[in-house]
Design an enzyme around this catalytic site. Structure first.
Site, PDB file in Angstrom:
ATOM      1  N   LYS A   1      -5.290   1.928  -2.529  1.00  0.00           N
ATOM      2  CA  LYS A   1      -4.032   1.662  -1.823  1.00  0.00           C
ATOM      3  C   LYS A   1      -3.623   0.206  -2.072  1.00  0.00           C
ATOM      4  CE  LYS A   1      -2.087   2.241   2.860  1.00  0.00           C
ATOM      5  NZ  LYS A   1      -2.390   2.661   4.241  1.00  0.00           N
TER       6      LYS A   1
ATOM      7  N   SER B   1       0.426   6.332   6.028  1.00  0.00           N
ATOM      8  CA  SER B   1       0.996   5.471   5.028  1.00  0.00           C
ATOM      9  C   SER B   1       0.278   5.498   3.684  1.00  0.00           C
ATOM     10  CB  SER B   1       1.013   4.033   5.556  1.00  0.00           C
ATOM     11  OG  SER B   1      -0.310   3.582   5.789  1.00  0.00           O
TER      12      SER B   1
ATOM     13  N   SER C   1      -3.389   6.846   9.020  1.00  0.00           N
ATOM     14  CA  SER C   1      -2.872   6.762   7.652  1.00  0.00           C
ATOM     15  C   SER C   1      -3.769   7.255   6.531  1.00  0.00           C
ATOM     16  CB  SER C   1      -2.432   5.336   7.342  1.00  0.00           C
ATOM     17  OG  SER C   1      -1.146   5.138   7.837  1.00  0.00           O
TER      18      SER C   1
HETATM   19  N1  GLN Z   1       2.029   6.379  11.418  1.00  0.00           N
HETATM   20  C1  GLN Z   1       1.419   5.249  12.022  1.00  0.00           C
HETATM   21  C2  GLN Z   1       2.349   4.073  11.960  1.00  0.00           C
HETATM   22  O1  GLN Z   1       3.398   4.223  11.461  1.00  0.00           O
HETATM   23  C3  GLN Z   1       0.104   4.958  11.384  1.00  0.00           C
HETATM   24  C4  GLN Z   1       0.147   4.058  10.218  1.00  0.00           C
HETATM   25  C5  GLN Z   1      -1.204   3.667   9.707  1.00  0.00           C
HETATM   26  O2  GLN Z   1      -2.225   4.250  10.077  1.00  0.00           O
HETATM   27  N2  GLN Z   1      -1.218   2.660   8.883  1.00  0.00           N
HETATM   28  O3  GLN Z   1       2.075   2.997  12.407  1.00  0.00           O
END
Ligand code: GLN
Length: 485
Positions: free
Chosen positions: A79, A154, A178
């Site tokens: 990532k 994400s 994420s």
């Molecule tokens: N969907 C969550 C957010 O938008 C989780 C994102 C994540 O785990 N980085 O913050």
């Protein structure tokens, strides 16, 4: 079988048994990326030259009869919020355009030491804020199972690359789901480790008390293998746990008779897609048929998890992202004064969702509202923790869907960001409480979309997650069904 079709375990064996050279393994992935990545858009940066150089070095080692490292020759993706020395690391933000870190994240060093070969950096929601990967400044990642749909976020590039078989595994980061959400949307297995089990050194912070790096893999065997490399104490991360970690693959054993699986039917009574609900019920029956004991539990505080999560995450983000001032990293916009340089750089560099969250967090932390929002959220976070520990005291693992719906169409939620926040209902608790959780493939909708379920356990009880999912995967074949590209 082509090398790109192999799991990490199969690649490792084929290389060890000299049925496959590392150069052939890497070339198979490079060809696959050249052939298919344009369909899913997972890769932001490709490191083919260094990957081939590393593969040659690995092959020389093998030909000299030297002992092989744990992941020798296994190609993977990272990532783009995980720092890689000398290799662009953008967090999918314009603000970090052109940023090449001068140091590497702990997990990347560990993977390099283990002989794994980096193919490239993959797309994500900007600064890991999102659930669909649509918040990237660099384009749209597509779900390999349906190119009109999102891969989840994400860590969407991580999941899309593994599901498209353009990487054998990937690392993502999980602040509120994420790695688990994209794994569920793309029929993969992902672990959000116990907070502190994996070093965050070199992970560009979103919300430091919630962030953990985790593996995104084709099955639980691979995820356990990757945990063996990335878990461990690191002096450079003050929240890293100073404990000895088990061999995570030792939990890949048959039999879960008597394992107590907690389920809360009330939490899935409303707001859940009908097909997801049916797959949840089927999953319960599969576990029951494997000898697990299904226990009714009630996790009442779950309904507060999303508001608490967004207050805590945005507050920490507003503080963490203050370092991006246009002076030390990435793009710098012109201004007459220092303040103008900072304002112009941030205005131009950050995308809309990141700005929303910085503003929300700054507001919640501001002198007049701190007690009402941030401090209150911390208190409720504690209550959620206590209630969840109570729930977990009645069972070994807690089972729920990963998300209320399968993957959305690209753009479907553009006008309704709140519903995306609410869709984090099942995943954010693990981050708020620091407990481990894993997502695994549990079925497909009639339209062929993958649906994942999630298991949670007490801190440092990854063993129970791995064992339960391993037995589920022995009994089912969802994790072996590939996207047709
Ligand atoms: N969907 C969550 C957010 O938008 C989780 C994102 C994540 O785990 N980085 O913050």
């Amino acid at each position: 079988m082509q090398p790109y079709e192999m799991t990490v375990a199969q690649l490792k064996n084929a290389i060890k048994n000299k049925e496959l050279s590392c150069v052939d393994a890497v070339n198979s992935y490079i060809d696959r990326i050249n052939d298919k990545d344009a369909l899913v858009n997972a890769y932001l940066t490709k490191c083919f030259d260094s990957a081939l150089d590393n593969a040659k070095i690995s092959d020389e080692k093998i030909s000299k009869g030297e002992e092989l490292n744990y992941l020798q020759g296994v190609p993977y993706s990272l990532k783009d919020n995980i720092c890689t020395e000398g290799i662009a690391t953008t967090c999918s933000s314009k603000l970090l355009d052109g940023f090449k870190p001068t140091y590497s994240a702990h997990v990347y060093e560990k993977l390099q030491d283990a002989g794994a070969i980096l193919l490239g950096k993959v797309d994500m929601d900007e600064f890991a804020m999102g659930s669909t990967c649509e918040n990237s400044a660099y384009g749209k990642v597509r779900n390999p199972f349906d190119l009109q749909r999102v891969p989840g976020g994400s860590s969407g590039g991580s999941a899309a690359s593994v599901a498209a078989q353009t990487s054998s595994f990937s690392l993502g980061s999980d602040t509120g789901g994420s790695v688990r959400t994209p794994a569920s949307y793309c029929s993969l297995t992902a672990i959000k480790p116990t907070y502190g089990a994996v070093s965050r050194y070199g992970l560009i912070a979103y919300a430091s008390s919630l962030d953990q790096i985790g593996p995104v893999c084709r099955d639980i065997t691979d995820a356990a293998m990757i945990m063996n490399i990335i878990a461990g104490n690191d002096k450079k991360d003050s929240t890293s746990l100073d404990i000895s970690h088990p061999d995570y693959t030792s939990f890949l054993t048959e039999g879960i008779k008597g394992l107590k699986i907690g389920v809360d039917y009330e939490s899935v009574a409303t707001g859940l897609d009908e097909e997801v609900k049916q797959i949840y019920l089927n999953t319960i029956e599969t576990f029951r048929s494997l000898g697990a004991e299904i226990i009714d539990v009630s996790f009442k505080m779950q309904k507060y998890a999303v508001p608490v999560y967004y207050l805590v995450a945005c507050s920490e983000a507003s503080s963490n992202l203050a370092r991006f001032d246009g002076i030390r990293y990435g793009v710098r916009e012109y201004g007459e004064t220092l303040e103008e340089v900072i304002t112009n750089s941030r205005t131009k560099g950050f995308g809309g969702e990141v700005k929303n969250r910085i503003m929300l967090g700054t507001y919640a932390l501001s002198a007049g509202y701190y007690d009402m929002y941030y401090n209150q959220a911390l208190k409720v976070r504690r209550l959620i923790y206590e209630d969840f520990m109570n729930t977990l005291s009645e069972c070994d693992v807690f089972l729920c869907p990963t998300t209320p719906d399968p993957a959305y169409k690209i753009g479907e939620k553009n006008d309704d960001p709140m519903s995306l926040y609410l869709a984090d209902i099942f995943t954010v608790t693990a981050n708020l409480t620091g407990t481990p959780a894993a997502a695994f493939p549990a079925g497909f909708t009639r339209a062929g979309l993958p649906v994942g379920m999630q298991l949670s356990a007490k801190s440092l009880r990854e063993d129970q997650l791995i064992k339960a999912i391993y037995n589920f995967q022995l009994a089912t074949n969802y994790h072996t069904i590939k996207a047709e590209l």
